[in-house]
Design a protein around this motif. Structure first.
Motif, mmCIF file in Angstrom:
data_model
loop_
_atom_site.group_PDB
_atom_site.id
_atom_site.type_symbol
_atom_site.label_atom_id
_atom_site.label_comp_id
_atom_site.label_asym_id
_atom_site.label_seq_id
_atom_site.Cartn_x
_atom_site.Cartn_y
_atom_site.Cartn_z
ATOM 1 N N VAL A 73 1.185 -1.222 -0.308
ATOM 2 C CA VAL A 73 0.457 -0.221 -0.198
ATOM 3 C C VAL A 73 0.603 1.065 -0.281
ATOM 4 O O VAL A 73 1.925 1.820 0.727
ATOM 5 N N ALA A 74 1.120 1.901 -1.349
ATOM 6 C CA ALA A 74 1.641 3.307 -0.889
ATOM 7 C C ALA A 74 1.148 4.256 -0.877
ATOM 8 O O ALA A 74 2.035 5.782 -1.177
ATOM 9 N N GLY A 75 0.291 4.442 -0.680
ATOM 10 C CA GLY A 75 -0.444 5.329 0.340
ATOM 11 C C GLY A 75 -1.705 5.350 0.808
ATOM 12 O O GLY A 75 -2.143 4.620 1.289
ATOM 13 N N SER A 107 6.969 8.252 -9.087
ATOM 14 C CA SER A 107 5.774 7.962 -9.816
ATOM 15 C C SER A 107 4.525 7.454 -8.494
ATOM 16 O O SER A 107 3.399 8.297 -8.810
ATOM 17 N N VAL A 108 5.050 6.921 -7.756
ATOM 18 C CA VAL A 108 3.419 6.169 -7.042
ATOM 19 C C VAL A 108 3.124 7.353 -5.909
ATOM 20 O O VAL A 108 1.948 7.690 -5.364
ATOM 21 N N GLU A 109 4.016 7.993 -5.762
ATOM 22 C CA GLU A 109 4.144 9.708 -5.202
ATOM 23 C C GLU A 109 3.377 10.509 -5.985
ATOM 24 O O GLU A 109 2.127 11.684 -5.529
ATOM 25 N N ASN A 142 2.063 9.719 -15.016
ATOM 26 C CA ASN A 142 1.198 9.034 -14.429
ATOM 27 C C ASN A 142 -0.353 10.089 -12.858
ATOM 28 O O ASN A 142 -0.706 9.506 -13.126
ATOM 29 N N TYR A 143 0.146 11.017 -12.894
ATOM 30 C CA TYR A 143 -0.053 11.854 -12.100
ATOM 31 C C TYR A 143 -1.379 12.319 -13.617
ATOM 32 O O TYR A 143 -2.130 12.269 -12.815
ATOM 33 N N SER A 144 -1.240 12.492 -14.341
ATOM 34 C CA SER A 144 -2.363 12.887 -14.828
ATOM 35 C C SER A 144 -2.831 12.426 -15.553
ATOM 36 O O SER A 144 -4.230 12.255 -15.424
#
Length: 415
Positions: A13-15, A59-61, A324-326
């Motif tokens: 789980v990254a977030g 990119s996870v962030e 990735n954000y987009s």
């Protein structure tokens, strides 16, 4: 591909789960339209090998930032009650990517998989997405097969591809006078696709590919190819390297050690990330032209987002970070419009959609093949004397409009 990290990458789980109120436009006020009462976004990429620096955990962030921005925008009107971000390391192995994708979709209940650098891994995940009828937005891979013969209803190609890279860089460098090319490419799907598209671009611009050679992937010794280059007949004016990430860094270091530029052989890079320039130092690549999908200092809007990103990860973002954000934002916006995370409903909202965000300008998702079209940029690496602050390595020479940057839809794609 070779494993560069653990034999198996754990899904983590990254977030933290981000909670809001369900119900909103298109939702009919019913949280039951969200499966499992939550939306799960999974980032599957290289977190331990040659592509870890250019995307990886940063990119996870970026995806976590997208979730936070979506919740801040919609608040109580968000149709999603809970949003969870997961991540996994595919180690640049297609078989690991395949098994991790199945685990994420089935056991972890992922609604979407994002990123997946390495074309062989991306094609494997696209096959799983098709079988599971779950959405996959690829950011990290460049093969045009994702919108060609191996396209499918649930896969979207988001950010860049080998056609864009070749026709931005190959065409320009050849027209600038480098008529004879020697191409060295990594021997897997991405490199093979790059070699094909670069050769076509060079020849279309009036140049000649003297020779093309496949190199092992990953690879830390390119001496065989670099020593060979000056003896080719005719002598190439430019070495076109199709490597990326850690492999590109190794090749450029050795190119400079063998002093090929002093021997009249210039360097053209098929795919370069700002992290590559940072690793090598800008003088190692000064003057090199390349096609970039996005640059953190390309506009005030880009810089403002990059400042927020740097505050979290202590470095400037690469274009895969921004993409990735987009992609995460546009997926969540599609869920918002659909009022559900049902994959078929979300696909309908994405197909043909036109938008602009911090990554994609003049953007649209082509309905015929699910390729994201957007403006891209011809860039040049600055010498250190022109670098005014850390990570300020690029000079944007021109904008390549979205309608010129990418290839026409392929008849081989049957969604």
């Amino acid at each position: 591909m070779r494993a560069l990290g653990r034999a198996a990458a754990a899904v983590v789980v990254a977030g933290a789960t981000i909670t809001g109120c369900a119900g909103g436009p298109g939702a009919g006020g019913s949280a039951q339209k969200i499966s499992d009462d939550k939306v799960v976004l999974a980032v599957l990429n290289d977190q331990s090998g040659v592509y870890a620096d250019l995307s990886g955990k940063s990119s996870v962030e970026a995806v976590n930032m997208a979730v936070a921005d979506y919740k801040a925008k919609y608040g109580d009107k968000a149709v999603v009650k809970n949003i969870e971000v997961l991540s996994a390391d595919h180690q640049n192995k297609p078989e690991v990517a395949n098994s991790k994708a199945q685990e994420l979709y089935d056991r972890q209940r992922a609604d979407i998989i994002l990123d997946v650098p390495s074309s062989a891994a991306a094609l494997a995940v696209a096959g799983v997405a098709k079988a599971k009828k779950k959405i996959f937005m690829d950011i990290g891979a460049a093969t045009t097969e994702l919108e060609g013969a191996q396209c499918n209803k649930y896969t979207f190609h988001y950010g860049y591809n080998t056609y864009m890279l070749a026709h931005g860089t190959g065409d320009t460098v050849t027209k600038d006078g480098a008529k004879n090319w020697y191409i060295v490419y990594p021997d897997y799907a991405f490199g093979q696709d790059m070699q094909k598209n670069f050769a076509a671009a060079v020849q279309g611009a009036g140049g000649t590919v003297v020779q093309s050679d496949p190199a092992p992937f990953p690879n830390d010794n390119f001496s065989t190819f670099l020593l060979k280059a000056p003896g080719l007949d005719p002598k190439p004016a430019v070495l076109g390297t199709m490597q990326a990430g850690g492999d590109l860094v190794n090749l450029v270091k050795q190119y400079n050690e063998y002093k090929l530029r002093d021997k009249g052989i210039g360097l053209a890079v098929g795919l370069m990330f700002i992290t590559d320039i940072h690793s090598l130092g800008s003088d190692a690549l000064a003057g090199t032209k390349f096609t970039d999908a996005w640059y953190w200092n390309g506009s005030p809007e880009n810089r403002a987002w990059a400042d927020k990103f740097q505050a979290k990860v202590s470095k400037r973002p690469s274009f895969p970070n921004a993409a990735n954000y987009s992609a995460a934002i546009q997926y969540l916006e599609a869920v918002q419009r659909a009022g559900t995370d049902d994959a078929d409903a979300v696909v309908k909202q994405l197909e043909g959609y036109k938008f602009e965000d911090v990554f994609a300008r003049n953007a649209s998702i082509r309905a015929q093949d699910h390729l994201l079209l957007h403006d891209v940029y011809l860039a040049q690496v600055k010498p250190s004397a022109e670098v005014t602050e850390p990570w300020d390595y690029e000079k944007i020479l021109s904008t390549i409009p979205a309608d010129q940057a990418f290839q026409a839809a392929s008849p081989a794609c049957k969604l």
